[in-house]
Design a protein around this motif. Structure first.
Motif, PDB file in Angstrom:
ATOM      1  N   LEU A 147       3.971  -2.532  11.190  1.00 58.16           N
ATOM      2  CA  LEU A 147       4.802  -1.622   9.743  1.00 58.16           C
ATOM      3  C   LEU A 147       3.452  -1.651   9.090  1.00 58.16           C
ATOM      4  CD1 LEU A 147       6.771  -0.309   7.997  1.00 58.16           C
ATOM      5  CD2 LEU A 147       7.489  -2.609   7.072  1.00 58.16           C
ATOM      6  N   VAL A 160       2.085   2.679   8.508  1.00 63.85           N
ATOM      7  CA  VAL A 160       1.058   3.229   7.195  1.00 63.85           C
ATOM      8  C   VAL A 160       0.260   3.595   7.465  1.00 63.85           C
ATOM      9  CG1 VAL A 160       3.315   1.814   5.705  1.00 63.85           C
ATOM     10  CG2 VAL A 160       0.887   0.851   6.281  1.00 63.85           C
ATOM     11  N   TYR A 165      -1.386  -6.262   1.896  1.00 60.30           N
ATOM     12  CA  TYR A 165      -0.002  -7.146   2.735  1.00 60.30           C
ATOM     13  C   TYR A 165       0.015  -8.370   3.706  1.00 60.30           C
ATOM     14  CZ  TYR A 165       1.861  -3.046   4.125  1.00 60.30           C
ATOM     15  OH  TYR A 165       2.623  -1.526   4.357  1.00 60.30           O
ATOM     16  N   SER A 171       8.594  -5.724  -0.114  1.00 64.60           N
ATOM     17  CA  SER A 171       7.956  -3.891   0.164  1.00 64.60           C
ATOM     18  C   SER A 171       7.143  -3.423  -0.312  1.00 64.60           C
ATOM     19  CB  SER A 171       9.676  -3.306  -0.793  1.00 64.60           C
ATOM     20  OG  SER A 171       9.869  -4.026  -1.569  1.00 64.60           O
ATOM     21  N   THR A 184       3.729  -1.205   1.089  1.00 61.71           N
ATOM     22  CA  THR A 184       4.655  -0.393   1.451  1.00 61.71           C
ATOM     23  C   THR A 184       5.199   0.799   1.153  1.00 61.71           C
ATOM     24  OG1 THR A 184       5.236  -1.772   3.934  1.00 61.71           O
ATOM     25  CG2 THR A 184       5.992   0.600   3.134  1.00 61.71           C
TER      26      THR A 184
END
Lengths: 263, 554
Positions: free
Chosen positions: B236, B240, B269, B303, B306
């Motif tokens: 993920l 991005v 992250y 989240s 993201t």
């Protein structure tokens, strides 16, 4: 990356293109906490909302009885089935005022192996007292064991020397999970009666999912070898519930099923 | 032809680097092709379209997970960190420690062979491979764990090569600072190294146990959970980062929030992802209730990075488009180069991420885990992420990378541009039916859910829809695989408008001024509202069960 002119003029930007604004918005999902609180599923719940309150909703099985071996659990399950089996092979757990008989049955097993499961209350107290003398580690283990054993007496239909029982107390139900079956595989339960499900896998890991009688959703618990899982459940409507394994356990995983009939 | 920075940088790489990247991409595509085949077989069996014996069926399921989750996603990531480090680091221009990268590739390829052959010939363990499944015959799966171990060691070497590529120009004094993409590539490579070490930590003990060298593998479950959380979030983050790269390639737009801000976002992250691993263990019998609650609370924040990247990119695009005269709330979206297959793939990836994200946030609530974990809800929602988001984005990147490293024109861009919509259509059927099946109790990882006639009839119907969705998805992906292989291996001979390069706009170089960007915040609002709706549904289903639970003992 950013054009230098844009960087220089950041303060003149529209609010929607400022760093603080987008950073704030990125935390928007955290507001889901409010919904969790509404349903009583957050540490700070909204009092009076249906669903709030201790234990509602459950969260899978909880570990208990640390240290109980699969062999011990199998012996308890066999005793549970033997004590509650009906002529058609199904098992109907019930409270019985047969303290002496149960004590004999359980005590007999207990003498053959470790006195952990299926023992009388007198034997339990003896073991606990013994452990308390053995230091803090043993005491902690026994504290856990006490919860396990206190209910084993109910499961065996043995309510102590006086044969008293509390109808509010859950009746113990034992489910043993193994490749590729559950024991027992057909349970007959009564509605609005609390049952404490005590479950263990004896080979590899398994899942125990009890499907709702209206086929919308099930309640899943994972069961591991060496770990006793417990969950108190009350069935509120009559009906049949499919029980099936939800953790892949080998080629015959698809065949691993049982049934609960609630009357 | 398109002259974006990515394509130009790839063209300028030395031939030796290109050869390395071509092999990496070839292995990634081979993994995707095989994983697609195994996945389609699994879905078709589950849908009842045809029957396989249980052993073969579970082998298909095992190979699908192993091939896609570990090899497609990680061959691709290995290639991309090398690309980004070499292309986006000023003064690099080539891959450093290339020999180490070749050795890494060789080890990953050897691991791939071992991981594919062992389940085909022995016991299917699924991709999480718990040793307890083979206690009776541990030797049968030693090479399976060896395969994973080789993959980990290989990834370590490739990631080290990527970091060296980015670090070298700084040591040589050619640059003072990294671009945000270089920074992201280094962070990404660092996390790959952590994952590689976690995989060695997880898989070496069961490998030694399988070969009879040690007796105890009791720590496997914990080691696996640590590894799994890392390896399923890394793609993920990779996604991005690729969006940053591709937005610049297709629209000529860079972030309007500045490079330093982008670096902070990538760094978040590292802060938000690791602490959220607890939610994978909500059904574990020995997990303390307090830890479950903490796991849910921490997961609420997963989240944040993201969504922030999404807002940065959407705001940057919208503000640039408005500065260039876009009108209406959504008018700027129509101005994007949708004929570019990378644009359509990225666009659908964003949509699918929103859908998958909504349902992921149902699952992070520990009170709902007993209803939905281990049901088909999980593959139902995560295919929106693994296929609809990550794989579509990775394919979008390959649409630039393969022509860049081969000099070949892309096979039929117009056809490729339609495939994301077909894939998403299939996903909506597959995922919609799968999520509904999960809410109604259909277990995952069970090939035949009939339970000798005792299961509700609706289960078979829902799984048939899952199969129909899988047909559509598989067809679209098969065309993708063909087109990408064709571009990689066999140059398109005919010259036509279709093969003359990818459509792109160039919105950059304009002062965005006070242009507004409302679509991003509105999208987040819709996302949160959808989360409220589907979480409420799950709570209502839970409370509607004819079973009341009241916890247990510890």
């Amino acid at each position: 990356m950013a054009d230098s002119k844009d960087d220089d003029n950041l303060r003149d930007r529209h609010v929607t293109t400022r760093r603080g604004f987008v950073t704030s918005i990125s935390f928007g999902v955290v507001s889901l906490y409010g919904l969790w609180a509404f349903y009583g599923a957050a540490p700070v719940s909204l009092a009076g909302i249906p669903g709030s309150g201790e234990g509602d909703g459950g969260s899978g099985g909880h570990g208990g009885g640390g240290g109980m071996s699969p062999d011990e659990f199998r012996r308890l399950t066999d005793a549970f089935i033997e004590a509650n089996e009906l002529p058609d092979g199904s098992v109907q757990p019930k409270r019985m005022k047969m303290a002496a008989a149960s004590m004999d049955m359980n005590g007999g097993h207990a003498e053959e192996e470790e006195p952990r499961g299926g023992v009388s209350s007198a034997e339990m107290k003896m073991e606990k007292g013994h452990s308390e003398k053995e230091g803090s580690h043993e005491e902690a283990a026994m504290g856990n064991e006490e919860a396990v054993m206190g209910h084993e007496e109910d499961a065996m239909g043995n309510e102590g020397a006086g044969g008293q029982h509390d109808p509010e107390q859950p009746i113990d139900v034992y489910i043993l999970a193994q490749r590729y079956s559950f024991e027992p595989d057909l349970l007959r339960l009564e509605r609005d009666v609390p049952y404490r499900f005590r479950m263990m896998a004896v080979d590899t890991s398994h899942g125990v999912s009890i499907l709702g009688s209206v086929a919308l959703g099930g309640h899943i618990m994972r069961v591991r070898p060496q770990a006793l899982s417990e969950m108190t459940m009350t069935f509120t409507r009559p009906g049949e519930h499919l029980v099936y394994c939800t953790v892949y356990c080998g080629e015959g995983h698809d065949m691993m099923q049982a049934k609960i009939i609630v009357a | 032809m398109n002259t974006d920075r990515l394509t130009e940088g790839l063209r300028r790489l030395p031939q030796g680097d290109k050869r390395l990247l071509q092999v990496f991409v070839g292995m990634a595509l081979l993994s995707l092709a095989l994983g697609l085949f195994f996945g389609a077989m699994t879905a078709f069996v589950r849908a009842g379209f045809f029957e396989l014996d249980s052993l073969t069926g579970y082998r298909m399921l095992t190979l699908h997970g192993v091939t896609i989750f570990f090899y497609w996603l990680y061959f691709f990531q290995a290639a991309l960190i090398l690309v980004l480090a070499a292309v986006y680091t000023e003064g690099a221009g080539r891959i450093a420690w290339r020999r180490a990268a070749w050795v890494g590739l060789g080890l990953m390829a050897a691991g791939f062979v071992a991981s594919e052959l062992t389940p085909l010939l022995g016991t299917p363990l699924l991709y999480n491979a718990p040793p307890s499944l083979i206690e009776g015959d541990p030797a049968s799966s030693g090479f399976f764990y060896l395969g994973y171990t080789l993959l980990g060691v290989g990834l370590f070497l490739v990631a080290a090569s990527a970091i060296a590529t980015a670090v070298k120009p700084r040591f040589e004094g050619k640059i003072d600072t990294w671009s945000s993409i270089s920074f992201a590539a280094v962070a990404w490579a660092g996390l790959l190294i952590v994952s590689a070490l976690a995989s060695i930590n997880a898989f070496v003990p069961p490998m030694l146990w399988s070969f009879g060298l040690i007796d105890d593998v009791s720590s496997y479950t914990m080691s696996w959970n640590i590894l799994f959380h890392n390896v399923h979030y890394l793609p993920l983050m990779a996604t991005v980062v690729m969006w940053y790269v591709l937005v610049e390639a297709v629209a000529g737009v860079k972030s309007i929030f500045g490079q330093r801000f982008s670096k902070y976002v990538f760094a978040t992250y590292l802060i938000f992802v690791p602490p959220t691993s607890i939610y994978h263990m909500f059904l574990e019998p020995n997990l303390a209730p307090g830890v479950r609650v903490m796991g849910s609370m921490l997961s609420l924040f997963i989240s944040v990075p993201t969504v922030l990247v999404f807002l940065i990119l959407v705001a940057s695009l919208e503000a640039h488009a408005r500065a260039r005269g876009a009108r209406g709330l959504f008018g700027w979206i129509r101005m994007l180069p949708w004929k570019n297959p990378a644009m359509s793939a990225m666009g659908m990836a964003v949509v699918n991420l929103a859908i998958g994200g909504v349902f992921a946030f149902v699952l992070i609530q520990e009170k709902l885990a007993p209803l939905l974990s281990d049901t088909f809800f999980v593959p139902g929602y995560f295919h929106f992420l693994t296929l609809g988001t990550v794989t579509l984005t990775f394919i979008a990147a390959l649409l630039y990378v393969i022509p860049g490293i081969t000099g070949h024109a892309l096979w039929r861009p117009a056809v490729m541009a339609k495939l994301p919509y077909v894939t998403t259509f299939g996903l909506l059927i597959f995922g919609g039916a799968g999520i509904a099946a999960g809410y109604s109790g259909v277990p995952r990882r069970v090939l035949d859910v009939a339970y000798q006639g005792d299961a509700p009839g609706s289960w078979a119907v829902l799984m048939a829809f899952v199969g129909i969705g899988a047909v559509v998805m598989a067809a679209a992906l098969a065309v993708y695989v063909y087109g990408l292989f064709r571009t990689l291996l066999w140059p398109v001979r005919e010259t036509s408008i279709e093969t003359a390069g990818l459509a792109a706009t160039s919105w950059g170089g304009v002062i965005v001024g006070r242009s507004s960007a409302w679509v991003g915040p509105l999208a987040v609002l819709v996302l949160v509202l959808a989360m409220y709706v589907f979480t409420s549904i799950a709570f209502e289903v839970m409370s509607g069960l004819s079973v009341e639970t009241s916890g247990g003992h510890l």
